[in-house]
Scaffold this active site. Structure first.
Site, PDB file in Angstrom:
ATOM      1  N   LEU A   1       0.813  -1.207   0.000  1.00 49.04           N
ATOM      2  CA  LEU A   1       0.000   0.000   0.000  1.00 49.04           C
ATOM      3  C   LEU A   1       0.852   1.266   0.000  1.00 49.04           C
ATOM      4  O   LEU A   1       1.698   1.456   0.881  1.00 49.04           O
ATOM      5  CB  LEU A   1      -0.934  -0.003   1.215  1.00 49.04           C
ATOM      6  N   ASP A   2       0.630   2.128  -0.995  1.00 48.26           N
ATOM      7  CA  ASP A   2       1.298   3.429  -1.109  1.00 48.26           C
ATOM      8  C   ASP A   2       2.814   3.322  -1.187  1.00 48.26           C
ATOM      9  O   ASP A   2       3.527   4.268  -0.819  1.00 48.26           O
ATOM     10  CB  ASP A   2       0.902   4.346   0.061  1.00 48.26           C
ATOM     11  N   GLU A   3       3.331   2.198  -1.626  1.00 48.13           N
ATOM     12  CA  GLU A   3       4.778   2.021  -1.706  1.00 48.13           C
ATOM     13  C   GLU A   3       5.232   1.565  -3.086  1.00 48.13           C
ATOM     14  O   GLU A   3       6.303   0.998  -3.243  1.00 48.13           O
ATOM     15  CB  GLU A   3       5.247   1.030  -0.631  1.00 48.13           C
TER      16      GLU A   3
END
Length: 290
Positions: A229-231
């Site tokens: 997530l978000d990486e």
């Protein structure tokens, strides 16, 4: 007749003479090199290249012939590559929830011809932004979702996107977590935008908490969505300095402005074939006056 511009994106292990071999191939096939951008990562021994070539009007070479001949060269040097012929507009789906600044900006740029694409649909888990899509004449699809219905909703999303031949999905503040199955169905084809406070200020009302901490920099990050997530691979980022005089409201306004610019740049880079994804890193070549 104006020659067609063809863009090759190339990555492989760095090796002696690779640039000469690649450029000689296009010379032999009767192409003129319009621009050549390359990057060598010495630490990882990786080579990346964005090559734009134009065919000589006297050369008659089909797409199949060009790709077949280049594939033989690629096999020799263990090259991963893609090619774009520049004539087909990519089809985009925009996903939103409640926040409107990113969708307004993208649809305005699209209407003004500043994004070379075809925005096919807007999808949301709420009805709030339907008027925005309708204002720009874009079909709006309301697909509500809950924890219990997420799998079924994503099945409907995939059917909707695939039936519209969607090439790129833009999460313009779509405030839902996508499952790994959905993300893996569209590898390097989902762009997400979020504020730059992560991971310090996760969850709801990050600007209020940033204000309470007295942050001095705010910004936004656009990246490809991955299982982490978000990486995912970062495409574009933007920042602006702020001071103790900034309120939570003013921080949010500044953040929204940065988000629109960063997301538009990221989408533009994808559409212009400026990006090579390698692992969890995005190599983004600058525009060259094209």
């Amino acid at each position: 007749m104006k020659p067609q511009i063809v863009t090759f994106l190339i990555k492989c292990f760095d090796q002696k003479g690779i640039i000469a071999r690649l450029t000689h191939f296009f010379y032999q096939e009767g192409f003129n090199i319009v621009s050549s951008q390359q990057y060598s990562n010495e630490e990882e021994q990786r080579f990346f290249m964005r090559l734009r070539v134009a065919s000589d009007v006297s050369v008659i070479l089909s797409k199949e012939q060009l790709e077949e001949r280049f594939a033989r060269l690629a096999d020799l040097y263990n090259i991963t590559w893609s090619v774009d012929y520049g004539r087909k507009k990519q089809k985009i789906a925009i996903m939103v929830s409640h926040t409107s600044h990113n969708i307004y900006d993208l649809l305005h740029r699209h209407k003004e011809g500043k994004l070379f694409c075809d925005v096919k649909i807007v999808v949301s888990n709420h009805e709030k932004l339907r008027p925005v899509a309708e204002m720009f004449g874009i079909p709006f699809h309301h697909l509500p979702v809950s924890k219990e219905t997420r799998k079924a909703q994503e099945t409907d999303l995939i059917e909707l996107f695939d039936s519209n031949d969607i090439d790129l999905i833009v999460m313009a503040r779509y405030m839902q977590i996508l499952t790994n199955d959905f993300i893996n169905h569209y590898p390097s084809k989902i762009i997400n935008i979020h504020h730059s406070f992560l991971p310090a200020f996760q969850g709801a009302n990050p600007y209020r908490r940033a204000y309470e901490r007295g942050v001095k920099l705010i910004g936004a990050t656009a990246h490809y969505a991955t299982e982490e997530l978000d990486e995912g691979p970062i495409i574009e980022q933007g920042v602006e300095r702020v001071t103790h005089e900034s309120s939570a409201i003013s921080l949010k306004k500044i953040g929204a402005d940065i988000e629109t610019m960063v997301l538009a740049r990221a989408v533009s880079c994808h559409l212009n074939n400026q990006i090579i994804v390698d692992g969890n890193k995005a190599i983004v070549f600058p525009m060259t006056g094209e």
